[in-house]
Design a protein around this motif. Structure first.
Motif, PDB file in Angstrom:
ATOM      1  N   ILE A   1      13.341  -4.309   4.278  1.00  0.00           N
ATOM      2  CA  ILE A   1      12.095  -4.285   3.520  1.00  0.00           C
ATOM      3  C   ILE A   1      11.042  -5.130   4.244  1.00  0.00           C
ATOM      4  O   ILE A   1      11.328  -6.232   4.714  1.00  0.00           O
ATOM      5  N   GLY A   2       9.826  -4.594   4.338  1.00  0.00           N
ATOM      6  CA  GLY A   2       8.722  -5.309   4.967  1.00  0.00           C
ATOM      7  C   GLY A   2       8.559  -5.051   6.454  1.00  0.00           C
ATOM      8  O   GLY A   2       7.533  -5.388   7.026  1.00  0.00           O
TER       9      GLY A   2
ATOM     10  N   THR B   1       5.284   0.598   6.790  1.00  0.00           N
ATOM     11  CA  THR B   1       6.301  -0.411   6.470  1.00  0.00           C
ATOM     12  C   THR B   1       7.163   0.043   5.298  1.00  0.00           C
ATOM     13  O   THR B   1       6.700   0.706   4.373  1.00  0.00           O
TER      14      THR B   1
ATOM     15  N   GLY C   1       5.007   1.885   2.423  1.00  0.00           N
ATOM     16  CA  GLY C   1       3.725   1.423   1.908  1.00  0.00           C
ATOM     17  C   GLY C   1       2.661   2.492   2.087  1.00  0.00           C
ATOM     18  O   GLY C   1       2.824   3.435   2.866  1.00  0.00           O
ATOM     19  N   GLU C   2       1.574   2.352   1.382  1.00  0.00           N
ATOM     20  CA  GLU C   2       0.468   3.302   1.473  1.00  0.00           C
ATOM     21  C   GLU C   2      -0.150   3.280   2.877  1.00  0.00           C
ATOM     22  O   GLU C   2      -0.178   2.227   3.524  1.00  0.00           O
TER      23      GLU C   2
ATOM     24  N   SER D   1       8.158  -2.533   9.790  1.00  0.00           N
ATOM     25  CA  SER D   1       7.604  -1.211  10.097  1.00  0.00           C
ATOM     26  C   SER D   1       8.679  -0.319  10.711  1.00  0.00           C
ATOM     27  O   SER D   1       9.732  -0.798  11.162  1.00  0.00           O
TER      28      SER D   1
ATOM     29  N   LYS E   1       8.920  -0.323   1.950  1.00  0.00           N
ATOM     30  CA  LYS E   1       8.660  -1.084   0.720  1.00  0.00           C
ATOM     31  C   LYS E   1       9.849  -1.082  -0.240  1.00  0.00           C
ATOM     32  O   LYS E   1       9.978  -1.984  -1.051  1.00  0.00           O
ATOM     33  N   ARG E   2      10.690  -0.044  -0.156  1.00  0.00           N
ATOM     34  CA  ARG E   2      11.831   0.055  -1.068  1.00  0.00           C
ATOM     35  C   ARG E   2      13.034   0.636  -0.337  1.00  0.00           C
ATOM     36  O   ARG E   2      12.886   1.385   0.621  1.00  0.00           O
TER      37      ARG E   2
END
Length: 97
Positions: free
Chosen positions: A17-18, A82, A56-57, A20, A84-85
């Motif tokens: 998570i986090g 990146t 992520g968006e 890229s 996110k989940r």
């Protein structure tokens, strides 16, 4: 899990998570094309086949380098997209050149 297909290497690796998609590629020996890591060259462009909702968006760097249609179709910049989940993500390196 994240499955990344680079130029010649395909690997499935655990997601962090986090990080890229490019970070995952570099940490796991996947030959994803890139030149800058900042979203300015677009060489790390990928097509996300599965798991778009886990990222992520899209950010301004991606909208500056790609058409909105491309982003809607599932294209992202590996250095900007990146995780996110947790979940299943599949992405293929689809550079312009």
């Amino acid at each position: 899990m994240l499955t990344l297909k680079g130029r010649t290497v395909v690997k499935t690796v655990p997601v962090e998570i986090g990080k890229s998609l490019l970070d995952h590629a570099l940490a796991n020996g996947i030959d994803l094309g890139f030149s800058c890591t900042r979203g300015t060259c677009a060489r790390c462009r990928v097509y996300v086949e599965e798991g778009r909702e886990l990222l992520g968006e899209p950010n301004d760097a991606e909208y500056d380098r790609m058409d909105e249609e491309e982003i809607e179709q599932g294209y992202r910049l590996g250095c900007q997209a990146t995780v996110k989940r947790e979940g299943e993500i599949r992405a293929v390196n689809r550079t312009y050149f």
